[in-house]
Each structure stands twice: as structure tokens, then as C-alpha cells.
Design an enzyme around this catalytic site. Sequence first.
Site, PDB file in Angstrom:
ATOM      1  N   HIS A  46      -5.012  18.317  -0.209  1.00 46.46           N
ATOM      2  CA  HIS A  46      -5.167  19.357  -1.223  1.00 46.46           C
ATOM      3  C   HIS A  46      -4.127  20.465  -1.019  1.00 46.46           C
ATOM      4  O   HIS A  46      -3.496  20.930  -1.982  1.00 46.46           O
ATOM      5  CB  HIS A  46      -6.584  19.933  -1.152  1.00 46.46           C
ATOM      6  CG  HIS A  46      -6.884  20.931  -2.225  1.00 46.46           C
ATOM      7  ND1 HIS A  46      -7.044  20.576  -3.550  1.00 46.46           N
ATOM      8  CD2 HIS A  46      -7.014  22.286  -2.184  1.00 46.46           C
ATOM      9  CE1 HIS A  46      -7.281  21.663  -4.272  1.00 46.46           C
ATOM     10  NE2 HIS A  46      -7.265  22.712  -3.464  1.00 46.46           N
ATOM     11  N   GLU A  68      -5.757  12.397  -3.596  1.00 40.98           N
ATOM     12  CA  GLU A  68      -6.862  13.342  -3.432  1.00 40.98           C
ATOM     13  C   GLU A  68      -8.089  12.863  -4.212  1.00 40.98           C
ATOM     14  O   GLU A  68      -9.228  12.978  -3.731  1.00 40.98           O
ATOM     15  CB  GLU A  68      -6.393  14.710  -3.949  1.00 40.98           C
ATOM     16  CG  GLU A  68      -7.324  15.854  -3.670  1.00 40.98           C
ATOM     17  CD  GLU A  68      -6.822  17.144  -4.293  1.00 40.98           C
ATOM     18  OE1 GLU A  68      -7.332  18.191  -3.903  1.00 40.98           O
ATOM     19  OE2 GLU A  68      -5.937  17.092  -5.174  1.00 40.98           O
ATOM     20  N   ASN A 420       9.304  -3.123  21.920  1.00 40.76           N
ATOM     21  CA  ASN A 420       9.573  -4.179  22.894  1.00 40.76           C
ATOM     22  C   ASN A 420       8.257  -4.705  23.480  1.00 40.76           C
ATOM     23  O   ASN A 420       8.053  -5.911  23.615  1.00 40.76           O
ATOM     24  CB  ASN A 420      10.488  -3.632  23.994  1.00 40.76           C
ATOM     25  CG  ASN A 420      11.014  -4.729  24.895  1.00 40.76           C
ATOM     26  OD1 ASN A 420      11.933  -5.449  24.540  1.00 40.76           O
ATOM     27  ND2 ASN A 420      10.422  -4.846  26.074  1.00 40.76           N
TER      28      ASN A 420
END
Length: 685
Positions: A46, A68, A420
Site C-alpha cells: 500500500h 494489493e 554452487n
Amino acid sequence: MDMNQYLDMFIEESKEHLQAINANLLVLENDPESIQIVNEIFRSAHTLKGMSATMGFEDMASLTHEAENVLDLIRNDKLKINSDIMDVIFESVDLIEGMVMNIMEGGDGSADVSKPVAKLRAIVSGDFASAATEAAEEAVAAGEESAASHSEEGSREYALDEFSLTVLKQSKEAGNNLFWIKVTLQENCLLKAARAYMVFDQLESMGEVIKSTPPAEDLENERFDLSFEVVFVTMEPLEKVKKAIENISEIAEVLVEPVEMKEAGKEAKEAEKQAAATAAPAAAKKEAGPAQNNAAVKKVAAGGKTIRVDIERLDVLMNLFSELVIDRGRLEQLARELGKSELQETVEHMSRISGDLQNIILTMRMVPVEQVFNRFPRMIRDLAKDLNKKVNLEIYGAETELDRTVIDEIGDPLVHLLRNSLDHGIESPAQRKQAGKPEEGTIQLRAFHSGNHVFIEVKDDGAGINKDKVLKKALERGVVNPANADTLTDRQIFELLFSSGFSTAEVISDISGRGVGLDVVKTKIESLGGNVSVDSVRGQGTTFLIQLPLTLSIISAMLVQVRNEKYAVPLSSIIETAVFRKEQIMMAHRQKVIDFRGKVVPLVSLQEIFQIPDNGAEKDDEVAVVIVRKGEKMAGLVVDSFIGQQEIVLKSLGKYLVNVFAISGATILGDGQVALIIDCNALIK
């Protein structure tokens, strides 16, 4: 009003809100019943929407507004979260992050938000197709099964939700006709939206439109090309419907086909049920990293009396204080030489005050490694999904603080090490199960202080490093001499991974090294004055340990004299200073060595290394040695005498002297002399 003056503040606050949203979304994915977390995300979204609208970034504001709306349904218990909805929200957050990056680089923050906006609206309207539904619909398009299809030509996809399918089924049972209609407008049609409205008006006078593609809102705003499709229920026959539409002007073509309702694909329904069961997993799912999750929520909610200070101002402050440190050293030396007690007392007091000031300035530049660590849970989640692996990232010590200059540089090496671990380290769920391990692998990211250093550890419980494979690849690349291969210890073989261009990947991918070895990690860490080591146990996992200095600007050092020159050795590298008699020095493999606490330590003469001319002074029977360490390796630096410990300001040698061997910089001493700072890592290597 000129908004540019607020742009920097907008960018910083947007990054904070996006970081909070990302962190809380990961928590929500593991605990979908937590309304508190949804409220936190909603508040951040918001605020972000309001900020972006105020600044005039309309695309960002509209996308955040749609997200929202979805969050509002979730927090009011009108919508249940599943993995598909989470993916759409994450996709939207990624796009918003991209817009913020664009603004940072001087762009206007615009982007094509139509796809995520459409998905978010579909979630709100109930038309959103889950992954299982989409899979079923793809099968429909391929002719395997269909909830709504037409006759001989195969099957057609209508992307209908469960409600629409129920309406169609009931309409069919009541004797209504079901039609799929495609309307194509003429190319020179000027008012496309008006023509679409007229078609809908005509259809609604004869029956009911169940579905339109694109949605009605897009048709009203002319967000379509020249054609649109509808699924239509009516009591009228096909010919009458077709003729009614063809009578509208500027219509190029009308296709009308009957929709046949088959006995709904049981497999599709089962798939949907299965997806729903999978998507609401979280109650039983193990919570992610101990230091992560709820801490992120608390941090966002917590407030404090803080102000924003541009990092450049702190750099200027640090540079000014560095000059003060040099003058402080000069005053201390003058006070000792003059021997006046009043002057010495004043200088001592000033030294204490400046020491406190130094600590405050260094503390101001300190930033929690949390700033770097916070982006990794999301990265691990996405990579794990891509690799079809189950991984739990545990974060410890995120509150550990490092200098801002170091923080800015360690992100990329850590990304490389984590990728990795996930790609090469953690096995697939099937392989882990076969090895008697839980299907979910664990990667631990840990930070902690020790002395003047910060250590960062990346540890996984995967397959470990195959030392035979590493050694074989090293021999192929010529990294190791075949004659010495049999004498290498496990640790030395693991260290070969850091050799330039070394990679054990069978297939070059974008996940871990992209065909580039871990040498890039080592180079970056060593450029920061740190070092990195690796240890592994086959079948149990691998641990990478990074050692970093707390700060790069002002360091404690031991000043030493070598003939007529002075050098500074960083205290962080020193184990001990000692004096040895000449008869205690031995020879091994044509190298002078000493016995230091039961270990054989090679001696390195700074006079020989730096080719310092002899000043003709008589040589004593004793040798002063500074014992330094890099990881588990040690060396003894032979000097003439020890001057003492001092706080020194690290100055670079400039762009013309970047490749000077074993020298990392210089400092200005109290008497105005320049002392070179020794790079112990380079000497030991």
C-alpha cells in the site's frame, strides 16, 4: 512541484519495502495461515503504491494496486493461497524491482505490466487458472481431453473456470445451445470498442455471454487487435446468431461453432485437487532458516529514531578523520621528543578523544550483513524450483556488522557460492533418499565475528566434493604437475577449485559457475583483504569459509624496520612476534625454516624480497621474526627490529602502481615518512 528532489528517498524506501515484501512472502509461503504476515505485506504494498503514484510512476502504481487487491482478499479470508498465486505475486514483485532499477539508472520506470495485471485481476475475479487447470487446458488444446470442445476438427481451449463450466453444463441440461463465436473486424475499422459493444449488445438480447477473450474491460479500452472470442448460451439456433452479428457494419468475419459438453475430464479434476493439496502445504512444512522469517517481520514492524545519511558524506568524514589520525601520530611523536609533561598530557587526552571518535565513525559505517543475506532466500527458492530440488536455507548471524565498502562487494561472491552449493552440492530428492538422507537438503549461511575479522560460512549437507574428479580435471588442465599429484592432501586438492578457469561442471549452465570456476570468488575476496577456504567430506557436504576484515580504511598494524626502511604488517595477519638465535634456523628443501611451536615455518627475508640495499650495519646473532598466517599456512617475515603497534590509515598506491608484488598500500607516519603496507597473503602464496 518538482519531484526530482524526492527521487533518492523514493528509491531507497522502495528498495526497503520490496525487501520486506520479498522476505515476508517467503515466510507466508511456509505459513499461509498467518494473517499478521499478510497484513505486513499489504502495508508495504500500500505504501509502495502511494509513493509510486505520487512520483508519477503509473505502471508501478497500477501493478502494485492489483497486487494489493489480491492481498486484501487473502487477509479478509476470501482467498486461499496456493503456490500458483504465490508465483504470480513473486513475478509482480520482480517486475516492480526491475522498474525501481530502471529508475535508479535514470529511466522513467515504465514497463509492460499487462500480463501480471491480467493474472492478478483473474485471481481477484476467480478466473485464474491454476497450474493443474492450465495443464488440463493444454491437454484440451492437444485433443486429449476437454471440458468444452467442438466437433471434428479436434479440441479448442476456452480457459473456463469451474463456475463457468457449471453454468454451461446446467444450460445444456435445460436445452440451451452453447456456441463458441469468433468475431473479426475489418482492418479499417475506426471504433473497435464501439463495434465490440454492438456485438455484445446484440448477443445479450438473445442469450448470455459466459466468457470473452480478451476480457470485457480490455475490449472497452480497445486493448485488442481485430478479433475477439466469446462463449455464448442461447435458445436461438446457430444461423440466427451468426446472421445477427453479420448485420453489424464493419464486421469482416463471424465464426460460430457449437460447444459440446463432454463428461468432464476426471483426470483434470484430480489434477486440480492434487494441486490444491500441494499448494496448501505449509502447515506441516518445516519453517525456513532460524534467523530469517519472523525476524524479518519484526524488523519491518519495528521503528526507530534514525536519519538517512548519504554514504558519500560518510566517505568524506572518514577521509577527513584519516588525516586527523596522521596528525595525531605526528603530535604523539613530537610530544615524546620534547618531553614536556603538559604537552604529553594534552596529546594523550586528544588521542583518547580521537580514538572514541574513530570508533563512532567506524560504527556509523558498519552495516548488518542482513542487507546482503536478505536477498538469498528468494534466490534459493526460485533456483530450487528450477532444479526440482528441495532446499531449506538457514541463516545465522545476519545481525553481524561489516564496513559498508565490504558489504557492497561481497554480494556477488556469496551468490556464486550459494548457487554452487545448490547446483553441485545438494542432490536431487531421489538421490538423497537413496543415500538415506532426508529429501530436503539444507544450506547454512552463517556470519560471525572473531577478533578483527568477520567470517562468513556457506555450508551444505550435499554430496561433497569428489576429490578424484577434481584431481583428474586439474591434471587435464595442467594445473597440477603429475609428479606431485600423489603427494597432495585432501585440503590441497579442494583448494585446486580456486585455480583460474577451473570448473568440474560437465555441462556449462547459468546456475552456478557458467563455466567459470571459483577463482572469481577468490580474487574478489582477496581484493578485499580477506581469504576463502573450502573443506568437504564425501557424502556429507561442503563448507566454504570466507574471512573478511572489519574495515578497509583504518587498520591496526605492527611497524617494523628493515635496514633504513619502515614497513607496516597488518595485525590481523600476525600470530606472534619472536626473536630467534641464528643457530635455531635450519635448512629444508633449500629454504630457511624455523621450528615454531612444533611446526616447521619457512622464513621470508623482506630485505631480499624488496631488494633493500644494505646500510652496512653489523648483523646481530639474533633474528627478529614476525610470524604471519594465511588460512592454515604460516610464514616468518625476517626484519631488523620491531617499532611498535600503531593505527594506520590505508592509502592506495594509485593507478600506476597497482601490480606491486606483496604491497597492498601505503600509510603516512607521524614523522611524515611513508611506510608500505605488506600483503601477507601474497608473500605466503
